[in-house]
Design an enzyme around this catalytic site. Structure first.
Site, PDB file in Angstrom:
ATOM      1  N   ASP A 187       0.832  -1.215   0.000  1.00  0.00           N
ATOM      2  CA  ASP A 187       0.000   0.000   0.000  1.00  0.00           C
ATOM      3  C   ASP A 187       0.866   1.264   0.000  1.00  0.00           C
ATOM      4  O   ASP A 187       0.501   2.284  -0.592  1.00  0.00           O
ATOM      5  CB  ASP A 187      -1.012  -0.009   1.158  1.00  0.00           C
ATOM      6  CG  ASP A 187      -0.398  -0.273   2.526  1.00  0.00           C
ATOM      7  OD1 ASP A 187       0.826  -0.527   2.609  1.00  0.00           O
ATOM      8  OD2 ASP A 187      -1.152  -0.226   3.514  1.00  0.00           O
ATOM      9  N   HIS A 211      -8.782  -2.113  10.589  1.00  0.00           N
ATOM     10  CA  HIS A 211      -8.751  -2.435  12.015  1.00  0.00           C
ATOM     11  C   HIS A 211      -7.641  -1.698  12.756  1.00  0.00           C
ATOM     12  O   HIS A 211      -7.363  -1.976  13.917  1.00  0.00           O
ATOM     13  CB  HIS A 211      -8.687  -3.947  12.241  1.00  0.00           C
ATOM     14  CG  HIS A 211      -7.546  -4.634  11.554  1.00  0.00           C
ATOM     15  ND1 HIS A 211      -6.247  -4.452  11.920  1.00  0.00           N
ATOM     16  CD2 HIS A 211      -7.526  -5.488  10.500  1.00  0.00           C
ATOM     17  CE1 HIS A 211      -5.469  -5.176  11.145  1.00  0.00           C
ATOM     18  NE2 HIS A 211      -6.218  -5.816  10.254  1.00  0.00           N
TER      19      HIS A 211
HETATM   20  N1  UDP Z   1      -1.724 -11.622   3.332  1.00  0.00           N
HETATM   21  C1  UDP Z   1      -1.060 -12.210   2.274  1.00  0.00           C
HETATM   22  N2  UDP Z   1       0.000 -13.033   2.528  1.00  0.00           N
HETATM   23  C2  UDP Z   1       0.402 -13.292   3.786  1.00  0.00           C
HETATM   24  C3  UDP Z   1      -0.284 -12.688   4.872  1.00  0.00           C
HETATM   25  C4  UDP Z   1      -1.340 -11.845   4.607  1.00  0.00           C
HETATM   26  O1  UDP Z   1      -1.425 -11.992   1.122  1.00  0.00           O
HETATM   27  O2  UDP Z   1       1.347 -14.040   3.967  1.00  0.00           O
HETATM   28  C5  UDP Z   1      -2.852 -10.731   3.073  1.00  0.00           C
HETATM   29  C6  UDP Z   1      -4.078 -11.118   3.862  1.00  0.00           C
HETATM   30  O3  UDP Z   1      -4.818 -12.097   3.177  1.00  0.00           O
HETATM   31  C7  UDP Z   1      -4.797  -9.802   3.998  1.00  0.00           C
HETATM   32  C8  UDP Z   1      -3.659  -8.790   4.045  1.00  0.00           C
HETATM   33  O4  UDP Z   1      -2.519  -9.443   3.481  1.00  0.00           O
HETATM   34  O5  UDP Z   1      -5.614  -9.524   2.866  1.00  0.00           O
HETATM   35  C9  UDP Z   1      -3.363  -8.315   5.449  1.00  0.00           C
HETATM   36  O6  UDP Z   1      -3.093  -9.435   6.253  1.00  0.00           O
HETATM   37  P1  UDP Z   1      -3.459  -9.464   7.802  1.00  0.00           P
HETATM   38  O7  UDP Z   1      -4.884  -9.016   7.995  1.00  0.00           O
HETATM   39  O8  UDP Z   1      -3.113 -10.838   8.332  1.00  0.00           O
HETATM   40  O9  UDP Z   1      -2.414  -8.465   8.458  1.00  0.00           O
HETATM   41  P2  UDP Z   1      -2.498  -6.925   8.846  1.00  0.00           P
HETATM   42  O10 UDP Z   1      -1.462  -6.277   7.981  1.00  0.00           O
HETATM   43  O11 UDP Z   1      -3.876  -6.429   8.574  1.00  0.00           O
HETATM   44  O12 UDP Z   1      -2.163  -6.911  10.283  1.00  0.00           O
HETATM   45 MN    MN Z   2      -5.792  -7.257   8.572  1.00  0.00          MN
END
Ligand code: UDP
Ligand code: MN
Length: 271
Positions: A187, A211
Protein backbone atom coordinates in the site's frame (compact mmCIF):
# COMPACT_ATOMS: atom_id res chain seq x y z
CA UNK A 1 -30.66 1.82 1.09
CA UNK A 2 -29.23 4.55 -1.07
CA UNK A 3 -30.91 7.50 -2.77
CA UNK A 4 -34.29 6.58 -4.22
CA UNK A 5 -33.54 7.59 -7.77
CA UNK A 6 -30.14 5.98 -7.82
CA UNK A 7 -29.90 2.46 -9.18
CA UNK A 8 -26.46 1.17 -8.32
CA UNK A 9 -26.94 -2.08 -10.22
CA UNK A 10 -26.51 -0.29 -13.53
CA UNK A 11 -23.07 0.89 -12.50
CA UNK A 12 -21.88 -2.41 -11.10
CA UNK A 13 -20.24 -3.26 -14.42
CA UNK A 14 -17.93 -0.27 -14.00
CA UNK A 15 -16.05 -1.61 -11.02
CA UNK A 16 -13.33 -4.22 -10.59
CA UNK A 17 -13.04 -5.41 -7.01
CA UNK A 18 -9.90 -7.26 -5.95
CA UNK A 19 -9.46 -8.96 -2.62
CA UNK A 20 -5.99 -9.90 -1.49
CA UNK A 21 -5.83 -13.22 0.30
CA UNK A 22 -3.45 -16.09 0.98
CA UNK A 23 -3.71 -19.88 1.17
CA UNK A 24 -3.46 -19.66 4.97
CA UNK A 25 -6.64 -17.56 5.21
CA UNK A 26 -9.00 -19.21 2.71
CA UNK A 27 -10.82 -21.31 5.29
CA UNK A 28 -10.69 -18.72 8.06
CA UNK A 29 -11.62 -15.55 6.17
CA UNK A 30 -13.28 -16.26 2.84
CA UNK A 31 -16.48 -18.03 3.95
CA UNK A 32 -17.74 -14.94 5.75
CA UNK A 33 -17.14 -12.76 2.68
CA UNK A 34 -18.81 -15.31 0.43
CA UNK A 35 -21.86 -15.46 2.71
CA UNK A 36 -22.25 -11.70 2.86
CA UNK A 37 -21.08 -8.90 0.57
CA UNK A 38 -19.71 -11.14 -2.19
CA UNK A 39 -23.36 -12.06 -2.88
CA UNK A 40 -23.92 -8.45 -3.96
CA UNK A 41 -20.89 -8.32 -6.27
CA UNK A 42 -20.25 -11.87 -7.49
CA UNK A 43 -19.35 -10.87 -11.02
CA UNK A 44 -17.12 -7.96 -10.03
CA UNK A 45 -15.09 -9.49 -7.21
CA UNK A 46 -11.86 -11.45 -7.72
CA UNK A 47 -9.70 -13.05 -5.03
CA UNK A 48 -5.94 -12.84 -5.53
CA UNK A 49 -4.18 -15.64 -3.72
CA UNK A 50 -1.06 -17.79 -3.86
CA UNK A 51 -2.27 -21.32 -4.54
CA UNK A 52 -4.80 -23.18 -6.65
CA UNK A 53 -7.68 -24.08 -4.33
CA UNK A 54 -10.34 -26.27 -5.91
CA UNK A 55 -12.81 -25.81 -3.04
CA UNK A 56 -12.83 -22.02 -3.19
CA UNK A 57 -12.56 -21.94 -6.95
CA UNK A 58 -15.96 -23.67 -6.88
CA UNK A 59 -17.38 -21.52 -4.10
CA UNK A 60 -16.42 -18.29 -5.91
CA UNK A 61 -17.56 -19.58 -9.32
CA UNK A 62 -14.01 -19.44 -10.66
CA UNK A 63 -13.11 -16.07 -9.15
CA UNK A 64 -9.91 -17.16 -7.39
CA UNK A 65 -6.75 -16.04 -9.15
CA UNK A 66 -3.55 -17.88 -8.32
CA UNK A 67 -0.85 -15.21 -8.61
CA UNK A 68 1.95 -17.71 -7.91
CA UNK A 69 3.31 -15.04 -5.56
CA UNK A 70 5.00 -16.19 -2.38
CA UNK A 71 2.66 -16.76 0.54
CA UNK A 72 4.88 -14.93 2.98
CA UNK A 73 3.74 -11.76 4.62
CA UNK A 74 6.70 -9.83 3.30
CA UNK A 75 6.90 -6.84 1.03
CA UNK A 76 7.84 -8.96 -1.92
CA UNK A 77 4.89 -11.34 -1.68
CA UNK A 78 2.44 -8.51 -1.05
CA UNK A 79 3.74 -6.25 -3.83
CA UNK A 80 3.63 -9.25 -6.15
CA UNK A 81 -0.09 -9.67 -5.44
CA UNK A 82 -0.85 -5.96 -5.77
CA UNK A 83 0.99 -6.00 -9.07
CA UNK A 84 -1.19 -8.90 -10.26
CA UNK A 85 -4.34 -7.07 -9.13
CA UNK A 86 -3.28 -3.93 -10.95
CA UNK A 87 -2.43 -5.74 -14.18
CA UNK A 88 -5.68 -7.72 -14.06
CA UNK A 89 -7.63 -4.48 -13.78
CA UNK A 90 -5.70 -2.93 -16.67
CA UNK A 91 -6.77 -5.87 -18.82
CA UNK A 92 -10.45 -5.15 -18.22
CA UNK A 93 -12.50 -2.26 -19.55
CA UNK A 94 -13.74 -1.29 -16.07
CA UNK A 95 -13.74 2.29 -14.83
CA UNK A 96 -12.72 1.72 -11.21
CA UNK A 97 -10.13 -0.47 -9.53
CA UNK A 98 -10.97 -1.09 -5.88
CA UNK A 99 -8.64 -3.11 -3.68
CA UNK A 100 -9.60 -4.69 -0.36
CA UNK A 101 -8.09 -7.08 2.18
CA UNK A 102 -9.76 -10.37 3.08
CA UNK A 103 -10.73 -8.97 6.49
CA UNK A 104 -12.77 -6.17 4.93
CA UNK A 105 -16.53 -5.95 4.72
CA UNK A 106 -17.51 -3.96 1.63
CA UNK A 107 -20.85 -2.15 1.66
CA UNK A 108 -21.38 -2.68 -2.05
CA UNK A 109 -24.30 -0.29 -2.79
CA UNK A 110 -22.58 2.41 -0.78
CA UNK A 111 -19.31 1.90 -2.67
CA UNK A 112 -21.15 2.26 -5.97
CA UNK A 113 -23.02 5.32 -4.81
CA UNK A 114 -19.79 6.87 -3.57
CA UNK A 115 -17.95 6.25 -6.86
CA UNK A 116 -20.80 7.79 -8.83
CA UNK A 117 -19.75 11.15 -7.36
CA UNK A 118 -16.46 10.97 -9.26
CA UNK A 119 -15.46 10.72 -12.88
CA UNK A 120 -13.22 7.79 -13.84
CA UNK A 121 -11.89 9.98 -16.68
CA UNK A 122 -10.17 12.12 -14.06
CA UNK A 123 -7.29 11.02 -11.82
CA UNK A 124 -8.59 9.78 -8.48
CA UNK A 125 -6.84 8.00 -5.63
CA UNK A 126 -9.54 7.50 -3.02
CA UNK A 127 -8.89 5.95 0.38
CA UNK A 128 -8.23 6.29 4.07
CA UNK A 129 -4.89 8.01 4.71
CA UNK A 130 -2.67 5.82 6.84
CA UNK A 131 -1.98 6.98 10.37
CA UNK A 132 1.65 6.70 9.29
CA UNK A 133 1.32 9.09 6.38
CA UNK A 134 2.66 11.40 5.16
CA UNK A 135 5.58 9.02 4.96
CA UNK A 136 9.15 10.14 4.46
CA UNK A 137 11.88 8.20 2.69
CA UNK A 138 15.38 9.22 1.77
CA UNK A 139 15.78 9.38 -1.99
CA UNK A 140 18.63 10.17 -4.33
CA UNK A 141 21.26 12.64 -3.01
CA UNK A 142 19.84 12.21 0.51
CA UNK A 143 16.76 14.19 -0.49
CA UNK A 144 13.67 13.67 1.62
CA UNK A 145 10.79 12.21 -0.35
CA UNK A 146 7.37 12.67 1.20
CA UNK A 147 4.13 11.00 0.13
CA UNK A 148 0.77 9.94 1.49
CA UNK A 149 -0.74 6.52 1.08
CA UNK A 150 -4.09 4.90 1.65
CA UNK A 151 -4.10 2.03 4.16
CA UNK A 152 -4.56 -1.16 2.14
CA UNK A 153 -6.48 -2.71 5.02
CA UNK A 154 -9.21 -0.07 4.70
CA UNK A 155 -9.52 -0.49 0.94
CA UNK A 156 -8.96 2.11 -1.77
CA UNK A 157 -10.11 2.87 -5.30
CA UNK A 158 -8.27 4.19 -8.35
CA UNK A 159 -9.90 5.68 -11.45
CA UNK A 160 -9.15 4.27 -14.89
CA UNK A 161 -7.56 7.59 -15.92
CA UNK A 162 -5.11 7.40 -13.04
CA UNK A 163 -4.21 3.76 -13.70
CA UNK A 164 -3.51 4.55 -17.36
CA UNK A 165 -0.93 7.11 -16.24
CA UNK A 166 0.58 4.50 -13.91
CA UNK A 167 1.13 1.87 -16.61
CA UNK A 168 4.61 3.08 -17.69
CA UNK A 169 5.93 2.87 -14.13
CA UNK A 170 3.75 0.14 -12.59
CA UNK A 171 2.25 -1.96 -15.39
CA UNK A 172 3.34 -5.40 -16.56
CA UNK A 173 4.86 -6.37 -13.22
CA UNK A 174 6.86 -3.16 -12.81
CA UNK A 175 4.95 -2.49 -9.59
CA UNK A 176 7.12 -5.22 -8.02
CA UNK A 177 10.37 -3.55 -9.09
CA UNK A 178 9.29 -0.23 -7.61
CA UNK A 179 8.37 -2.01 -4.37
CA UNK A 180 11.76 -3.71 -4.31
CA UNK A 181 13.58 -0.48 -4.99
CA UNK A 182 11.98 1.44 -2.13
CA UNK A 183 11.55 -1.62 0.10
CA UNK A 184 8.10 -0.74 1.34
CA UNK A 185 4.78 -2.56 1.77
CA UNK A 186 2.33 -2.79 -1.13
CA UNK A 187 0.00 0.00 0.00
CA UNK A 188 2.95 2.30 0.63
CA UNK A 189 4.41 1.44 -2.76
CA UNK A 190 1.05 2.33 -4.28
CA UNK A 191 1.12 5.69 -2.49
CA UNK A 192 4.67 6.33 -3.62
CA UNK A 193 3.88 5.54 -7.27
CA UNK A 194 0.74 7.66 -7.31
CA UNK A 195 2.01 10.55 -5.19
CA UNK A 196 5.60 10.80 -6.42
CA UNK A 197 5.73 9.26 -9.88
CA UNK A 198 2.37 10.26 -11.32
CA UNK A 199 1.82 13.16 -8.95
CA UNK A 200 -1.78 12.60 -7.92
CA UNK A 201 -2.78 13.47 -4.36
CA UNK A 202 -4.66 11.05 -2.12
CA UNK A 203 -8.26 12.09 -1.57
CA UNK A 204 -9.12 11.25 2.04
CA UNK A 205 -12.29 9.26 2.42
CA UNK A 206 -13.41 8.80 5.98
CA UNK A 207 -15.91 6.05 5.20
CA UNK A 208 -13.18 3.44 4.57
CA UNK A 209 -12.22 1.66 7.82
CA UNK A 210 -9.36 -0.67 8.72
CA UNK A 211 -8.75 -2.44 12.02
CA UNK A 212 -6.06 0.12 12.78
CA UNK A 213 -8.99 2.24 13.94
CA UNK A 214 -11.24 1.48 16.87
CA UNK A 215 -14.25 0.10 15.01
CA UNK A 216 -16.63 0.12 17.98
CA UNK A 217 -16.88 3.91 17.87
CA UNK A 218 -18.73 3.90 14.54
CA UNK A 219 -22.34 4.66 15.38
CA UNK A 220 -24.95 2.25 14.04
CA UNK A 221 -26.94 5.16 12.56
CA UNK A 222 -23.90 5.71 10.36
CA UNK A 223 -23.30 2.09 9.29
CA UNK A 224 -25.16 2.36 6.01
CA UNK A 225 -23.07 5.42 4.99
CA UNK A 226 -19.78 3.60 5.52
CA UNK A 227 -17.98 1.93 2.62
CA UNK A 228 -15.75 -0.60 4.38
CA UNK A 229 -15.34 -2.18 7.78
CA UNK A 230 -12.81 -4.61 9.19
CA UNK A 231 -12.09 -6.70 12.27
CA UNK A 232 -9.11 -7.98 14.15
CA UNK A 233 -8.71 -10.42 17.02
CA UNK A 234 -6.64 -8.78 19.75
CA UNK A 235 -5.12 -10.48 22.80
CA UNK A 236 -8.22 -10.35 24.98
CA UNK A 237 -10.91 -8.77 22.82
CA UNK A 238 -11.84 -8.37 19.15
CA UNK A 239 -11.66 -4.99 17.49
CA UNK A 240 -15.00 -5.09 15.67
CA UNK A 241 -18.00 -2.96 14.91
CA UNK A 242 -20.45 -2.83 17.77
CA UNK A 243 -23.70 -4.36 16.61
CA UNK A 244 -26.20 -6.69 18.23
CA UNK A 245 -27.27 -9.77 16.33
CA UNK A 246 -25.74 -13.23 16.21
CA UNK A 247 -23.91 -14.57 19.24
CA UNK A 248 -20.25 -13.56 19.41
CA UNK A 249 -19.04 -17.16 19.35
CA UNK A 250 -20.85 -17.73 16.05
CA UNK A 251 -20.09 -14.27 14.62
CA UNK A 252 -16.88 -13.00 16.25
CA UNK A 253 -16.07 -10.61 13.39
CA UNK A 254 -19.66 -9.20 13.61
CA UNK A 255 -19.83 -9.25 9.80
CA UNK A 256 -22.87 -11.55 9.71
CA UNK A 257 -24.70 -9.28 12.14
CA UNK A 258 -23.59 -6.17 10.29
CA UNK A 259 -24.73 -7.66 7.01
CA UNK A 260 -28.18 -8.45 8.45
CA UNK A 261 -28.39 -4.92 9.81
CA UNK A 262 -27.71 -3.51 6.34
CA UNK A 263 -29.55 -6.16 4.30
CA UNK A 264 -32.20 -7.74 6.54
CA UNK A 265 -33.83 -9.59 3.66
CA UNK A 266 -30.89 -12.01 3.33
CA UNK A 267 -31.89 -15.65 3.85
CA UNK A 268 -29.64 -16.28 6.86
CA UNK A 269 -30.90 -13.19 8.70
CA UNK A 270 -33.38 -13.60 11.55
CA UNK A 271 -36.90 -12.40 10.84
N1 UDP B 1 -1.72 -11.62 3.33
C1 UDP B 1 -1.06 -12.21 2.27
N2 UDP B 1 0.00 -13.03 2.53
C2 UDP B 1 0.40 -13.29 3.79
C3 UDP B 1 -0.28 -12.69 4.87
C4 UDP B 1 -1.34 -11.85 4.61
O1 UDP B 1 -1.42 -11.99 1.12
O2 UDP B 1 1.35 -14.04 3.97
C5 UDP B 1 -2.85 -10.73 3.07
C6 UDP B 1 -4.08 -11.12 3.86
O3 UDP B 1 -4.82 -12.10 3.18
C7 UDP B 1 -4.80 -9.80 4.00
C8 UDP B 1 -3.66 -8.79 4.04
O4 UDP B 1 -2.52 -9.44 3.48
O5 UDP B 1 -5.61 -9.52 2.87
C9 UDP B 1 -3.36 -8.32 5.45
O6 UDP B 1 -3.09 -9.44 6.25
P1 UDP B 1 -3.46 -9.46 7.80
O7 UDP B 1 -4.88 -9.02 7.99
O8 UDP B 1 -3.11 -10.84 8.33
O9 UDP B 1 -2.41 -8.47 8.46
P2 UDP B 1 -2.50 -6.92 8.85
O10 UDP B 1 -1.46 -6.28 7.98
O11 UDP B 1 -3.88 -6.43 8.57
O12 UDP B 1 -2.16 -6.91 10.28
MN1 MN C 1 -5.79 -7.26 8.57
Amino acid sequence: LVGKDYNYLEEMDDVFISVKTTRHYHKGRLPIILATWFQLAKEQTWFFTDIYDEEFQLKTHGHMINTNCSSFHDHKGLCCKMSAEFDAFINTNKKWFCHFDDDNYVNVPRLMHFLSNYSAREDWYLGKPSVLSPWEIIGKDNQKVIFSFATGGAGFCLSRALTLKMIPVAGGGKFISVGEKIGLADDMTMGYIIGRLVMTPLTAVDQFHSHLESLRIIRRERFSDQITFSYSPQDNYWNTVKIEGFHATYDPSRFLSLHCFLFPYFKFCPR
